[in-house]
Scaffold this motif. Structure first.
Motif, mmCIF file in Angstrom:
data_model
loop_
_atom_site.group_PDB
_atom_site.id
_atom_site.type_symbol
_atom_site.label_atom_id
_atom_site.label_comp_id
_atom_site.label_asym_id
_atom_site.label_seq_id
_atom_site.Cartn_x
_atom_site.Cartn_y
_atom_site.Cartn_z
ATOM 1 N N ASP A 1 5.641 -1.584 -17.740
ATOM 2 C CA ASP A 1 4.842 -2.729 -17.282
ATOM 3 C C ASP A 1 4.818 -2.833 -15.765
ATOM 4 O OD1 ASP A 1 4.057 -3.669 -19.814
ATOM 5 O OD2 ASP A 1 6.002 -4.632 -20.098
ATOM 6 N N LEU A 2 4.546 -1.691 -15.117
ATOM 7 C CA LEU A 2 4.503 -1.647 -13.665
ATOM 8 C C LEU A 2 3.130 -1.216 -13.172
ATOM 9 C CD1 LEU A 2 7.919 0.112 -12.885
ATOM 10 C CD2 LEU A 2 7.392 -2.325 -12.654
ATOM 11 N N TRP A 3 2.789 -1.691 -11.968
ATOM 12 C CA TRP A 3 1.678 -1.147 -11.209
ATOM 13 C C TRP A 3 2.248 -0.208 -10.164
ATOM 14 C CZ3 TRP A 3 -3.151 -1.597 -12.705
ATOM 15 C CH2 TRP A 3 -3.570 -2.736 -13.429
ATOM 16 N N LEU A 4 1.667 0.966 -10.044
ATOM 17 C CA LEU A 4 2.054 1.905 -9.000
ATOM 18 C C LEU A 4 0.972 1.841 -7.920
ATOM 19 C CD1 LEU A 4 4.211 4.024 -8.283
ATOM 20 C CD2 LEU A 4 2.761 5.749 -9.342
ATOM 21 N N VAL A 5 1.353 1.445 -6.727
ATOM 22 C CA VAL A 5 0.412 1.243 -5.638
ATOM 23 C C VAL A 5 0.708 2.254 -4.535
ATOM 24 C CG1 VAL A 5 -0.534 -0.396 -3.960
ATOM 25 C CG2 VAL A 5 0.328 -1.218 -6.174
ATOM 26 N N SER A 6 -0.248 3.135 -4.265
ATOM 27 C CA SER A 6 -0.111 4.116 -3.191
ATOM 28 C C SER A 6 -1.134 3.818 -2.102
ATOM 29 C CB SER A 6 -0.323 5.546 -3.710
ATOM 30 O OG SER A 6 0.806 6.001 -4.433
ATOM 31 N N LEU A 7 -0.652 3.550 -0.900
ATOM 32 C CA LEU A 7 -1.505 3.400 0.268
ATOM 33 C C LEU A 7 -1.591 4.743 0.971
ATOM 34 C CD1 LEU A 7 -0.029 0.064 1.674
ATOM 35 C CD2 LEU A 7 -1.899 0.357 0.025
ATOM 36 N N ALA A 8 -2.749 5.058 1.539
ATOM 37 C CA ALA A 8 -2.953 6.369 2.157
ATOM 38 C C ALA A 8 -3.548 6.199 3.544
ATOM 39 C CB ALA A 8 -3.882 7.229 1.290
#
Length: 452
Positions: free
Chosen positions: A242-249
């Motif tokens: 139940d996680l969101w994986l957030v990658s900023l680039a």
């Protein structure tokens, strides 16, 4: 009549690509050995040899089809372990240069999960195969050869030892050691030419953090923000637990966040406020993890006139793509399919002869071309790379730029665009009269945000 099997195969590298290849090889060889300098994925323990493992990964529709053929019921096992199904464009919100793409597609299924989940489930399947041996904490330090234009195995050393101690014989060696592959150097040691390498030097740095998938999140299941020549972007995907994986680039010299406050400020700087508004009330569930990527690299093995028998290269050792486009795992799955086809042909010839490697690199060229050309069109839009832009790319960039704008107003164009990105259709389909007419002459439709 019994089916002929070859004797020994060695896979150098227990990466995603190496594990996919091992599954195919196990169908054709009596014994398969997977050799990796690290320990292979187990459960929730991260691998030291996969520094990018904490960042966003996605298995595109065509890659999912390929893996289901290699590993029956894998999709169900991954979903039971927490992987999330994303139904095409309907559940994917994509903001491109400040505009939302519009799509009503429900057919293209992507599977979203952590890389660790996929790798650990596949590694477990491989461990259960009786004719596959996993040789962990062992380095491949060179090729074995009988000096007759053939690679006959690999030289190996344990992770603790500096020098070669033993070797493994093989009818076929598969190099899946990743971007840092030493095959070009080892080929030169055997008297062969090393492949030339093409580069797209679009340097990119990631900063990734996980957040709880609470009820206050927006209804979309995936979010993409970016588009060249913008230097900042983001990808958000749901993963297990139940996680969101957030990658900023950030491209080139963009200052990337190293803590949660900077992470939120970077999100606020993006072309659309949706991600910032979603993150603002949330508590982060991990530290901010960085990762730097120096740019895409393609080793041109298919152009070599003389190749040794008994060796092929795949995965990032063959071509390493800018990860922002999410192609790597799917390309590796398609290369595994191609390996199965190539070995079936070799069986009919009763040997892995001198033409096997040439046929292999020729057979993988189309799928690598599709991914590489797409990266080229987009990454060479950055002003920093325009002086290095290949001749002839300008026309393709002009047309694809028009195509991008069409995706803001025409769901049919967007749906076809997504099918190509997912490797379900050839890139040539985007230039068909049916699509080109809508790209160049189509009328605007009612505006949609793409976030519902």
């Amino acid at each position: 009549m019994s089916v002929m099997r070859f004797l020994n195969a060695v896979v150098a590298g227990g990466s995603i690509a190496g594990l996919f290849a091992a599954r195919v090889l196990a169908q054709h060889f009596e014994r398969v050995v997977v050799i990796d300098k690290d320990t292979l994925a187990r459960g929730s323990m991260p691998r030291k040899g996969v520094p990018q493992g904490r960042h966003v990964h996605v298995l595109l529709a065509r890659g999912l089809v390929a893996l289901e053929r290699l590993f029956p019921n894998l999709t169900k096992e991954l979903i039971d372990s927490g992987a999330i199904v994303i139904e095409g464009g309907r559940e994917l919100a994509w903001n491109h240069l400040g505009k939302w793409r519009v799509s009503d597609d429900r057919d293209l299924v992507m599977l979203s999960m952590s890389r660790l989940l996929l790798e650990s489930v596949v590694a477990h399947r491989i461990r259960l195969m009786p004719n596959v041996e996993l040789l962990e904490r062992t380095r491949v330090v060179g090729f074995r050869s009988d000096n007759s234009q053939r690679v006959t195995g690999v030289r190996v050393a344990s992770a603790e030892q500096a020098f070669d101690t033993t070797g493994r014989a093989a009818d076929l060696v598969v190099d899946a050691t990743g971007r840092g592959s030493a095959s070009p150097r080892w080929l030169e040691e055997l008297g062969f030419k090393a492949p030339k390498a093409d580069h797209i030097p679009a340097r990119i740095t990631y900063a990734t953090c996980t957040f709880s998938r609470s009820e206050s999140w927006p209804p979309w299941r995936g979010l993409v923000i970016g588009g060249a020549p913008s230097r900042r972007g983001a990808v958000v995907l749901p993963i297990e637990r139940d996680l969101w994986l957030v990658s900023l680039a950030g491209y080139f010299d963009e200052q990337m966040p190293s803590n949660h406050l900077e992470f939120l400020e970077f999100a606020r700087s993006l072309a659309t406020p949706e991600l910032y508004e979603a993150l603002r009330p949330q508590e982060p569930m991990s530290d901010v993890a960085p990762h730097a990527f120096p740019g895409s690299q393609r080793r041109r093995y298919e152009r070599l006139k003389n190749l040794p028998s008994g060796l092929i290269v795949l995965g990032d050792a063959l071509c390493s793509f800018n990860p922002v486009y999410g192609q790597g795992m799917t390309v590796s799955a398609l290369e595994a399919e191609a390996l199965d086809d190539a070995l079936c042909v070799a069986k009919a010839e009763v040997e892995i002869g001198p033409h096997f490697a040439r046929r292999w690199f020729a057979s993988t060229k189309a799928v690598v071309d599709a991914a590489w050309d797409g990266v080229s069109i987009e990454d060479f839009r950055h002003p920093e790379l325009r002086s290095e832009r290949p001749l002839g790319l300008r026309v393709a960039q002009w047309y694809v730029g028009r195509l991008h704008r069409a995706t803001y107003r025409d769901p049919r164009v967007t749906n076809q665009f997504y099918r190509v990105l997912s490797f379900m259709d050839s890139p040539s389909s985007l230039f068909s009269p049916r699509v080109a007419r809508r790209v160049l002459l189509g009328r605007a439709v009612s505006p949609q945000t793409g976030t519902g």
